[in-house]
Design an enzyme around this catalytic site. Structure first.
Site, mmCIF file in Angstrom:
data_model
loop_
_atom_site.group_PDB
_atom_site.id
_atom_site.type_symbol
_atom_site.label_atom_id
_atom_site.label_comp_id
_atom_site.label_asym_id
_atom_site.label_seq_id
_atom_site.Cartn_x
_atom_site.Cartn_y
_atom_site.Cartn_z
ATOM 1 N N ASP A 122 -14.734 12.776 60.519
ATOM 2 C CA ASP A 122 -13.473 12.200 60.994
ATOM 3 C C ASP A 122 -13.547 10.687 60.809
ATOM 4 O O ASP A 122 -14.509 10.061 61.246
ATOM 5 C CB ASP A 122 -13.265 12.552 62.474
ATOM 6 C CG ASP A 122 -11.871 12.284 62.959
ATOM 7 O OD1 ASP A 122 -11.313 11.203 62.651
ATOM 8 O OD2 ASP A 122 -11.318 13.127 63.683
ATOM 9 N N GLN A 173 -2.014 16.874 68.553
ATOM 10 C CA GLN A 173 -2.140 17.077 67.111
ATOM 11 C C GLN A 173 -1.476 15.931 66.362
ATOM 12 O O GLN A 173 -0.348 15.540 66.677
ATOM 13 C CB GLN A 173 -1.513 18.411 66.698
ATOM 14 C CG GLN A 173 -1.752 18.765 65.245
ATOM 15 C CD GLN A 173 -1.221 20.148 64.873
ATOM 16 O OE1 GLN A 173 -0.501 20.787 65.628
ATOM 17 N NE2 GLN A 173 -1.596 20.598 63.692
ATOM 18 N N HIS A 175 -6.926 22.460 61.882
ATOM 19 C CA HIS A 175 -8.263 21.875 61.828
ATOM 20 C C HIS A 175 -8.934 21.949 63.194
ATOM 21 O O HIS A 175 -8.279 22.014 64.221
ATOM 22 C CB HIS A 175 -8.237 20.436 61.315
ATOM 23 C CG HIS A 175 -7.424 19.483 62.142
ATOM 24 N ND1 HIS A 175 -6.044 19.473 62.126
ATOM 25 C CD2 HIS A 175 -7.805 18.496 62.984
ATOM 26 C CE1 HIS A 175 -5.607 18.514 62.930
ATOM 27 N NE2 HIS A 175 -6.652 17.913 63.472
ATOM 28 N N PHE A 176 -10.256 21.973 63.150
ATOM 29 C CA PHE A 176 -11.089 21.997 64.342
ATOM 30 C C PHE A 176 -11.940 20.738 64.371
ATOM 31 O O PHE A 176 -12.444 20.292 63.343
ATOM 32 C CB PHE A 176 -12.015 23.220 64.329
ATOM 33 C CG PHE A 176 -11.307 24.510 64.580
ATOM 34 C CD1 PHE A 176 -11.312 25.087 65.837
ATOM 35 C CD2 PHE A 176 -10.627 25.153 63.553
ATOM 36 C CE1 PHE A 176 -10.645 26.286 66.068
ATOM 37 C CE2 PHE A 176 -9.957 26.339 63.775
ATOM 38 C CZ PHE A 176 -9.970 26.913 65.036
ATOM 39 N N HIS A 177 -12.107 20.187 65.565
ATOM 40 C CA HIS A 177 -12.960 19.020 65.787
ATOM 41 C C HIS A 177 -14.294 19.491 66.361
ATOM 42 O O HIS A 177 -14.314 20.290 67.306
ATOM 43 C CB HIS A 177 -12.327 18.076 66.809
ATOM 44 C CG HIS A 177 -11.010 17.517 66.390
ATOM 45 N ND1 HIS A 177 -10.870 16.238 65.900
ATOM 46 C CD2 HIS A 177 -9.769 18.055 66.398
ATOM 47 C CE1 HIS A 177 -9.595 16.021 65.634
ATOM 48 N NE2 HIS A 177 -8.907 17.102 65.922
#
Length: 145
Positions: free
Chosen positions: A37, A101, A107-109
């Site tokens: 990220d 969001q 998507h996954f964090h």
């Protein structure tokens, strides 16, 4: 943006998938792409996205695709743990603007956490140093099994 809408193929993650934007890539297989990220909440904050999807969020995704994505999330989370030795790991996913969001591609964090280290705000911190992200990506990638 609400929970409903049309997928925008011009979103930043779609551009990363097509190679139109750079990313510090951690892992890729037939189903997912994992990368650092650029606005991390913690050192080692990694994102996992489906490669072949037009789902804006979890609610839009086909269960067959989602099953492969969550396996990728687990695989990358294990590598983050092995590479960075955090005290804990947050795995999170947002659906709609009111939930936090900011990019409308599922998507996954994966966010490593250490005791006594404050968590940065989602999408509100400064941009990370690309060279540092590359080093972290390599450290995590080396732990993928």
């Amino acid at each position: 943006m609400s929970l409903d809408g049309t997928y925008d193929g011009g979103n930043i993650f779609a551009k990363i998938l097509r190679g139109e934007m750079p990313a510090a890539r951690v892992f890729e297989d037939d189903h997912v792409l994992a990368f650092m990220d650029v606005f991390p909440q913690a050192r080692g904050h990694t994102l996992v996205i489906p490669k072949h999807s037009a789902a804006r969020n979890l609610l839009d995704e086909d269960p067959a695709v989602l099953s492969q994505v969550i396996l990728g999330v687990q695989r990358v989370a294990r590598a983050v743990r092995a590479a960075l030795n955090p005290d804990g790991i947050v795995v999170t996913q947002f659906n709609g603007a009111p939930a936090g969001q900011t990019v409308y591609h599922l998507h996954f964090h994966i966010i490593p956490r250490w005791e006594g280290v404050a968590l940065g705000r989602h999408a509100a911190g400064g941009m990370a140093d690309p060279a540092e992200l590359k080093v972290l990506a390599e450290q995590i990638a080396a732990q993928i099994s």
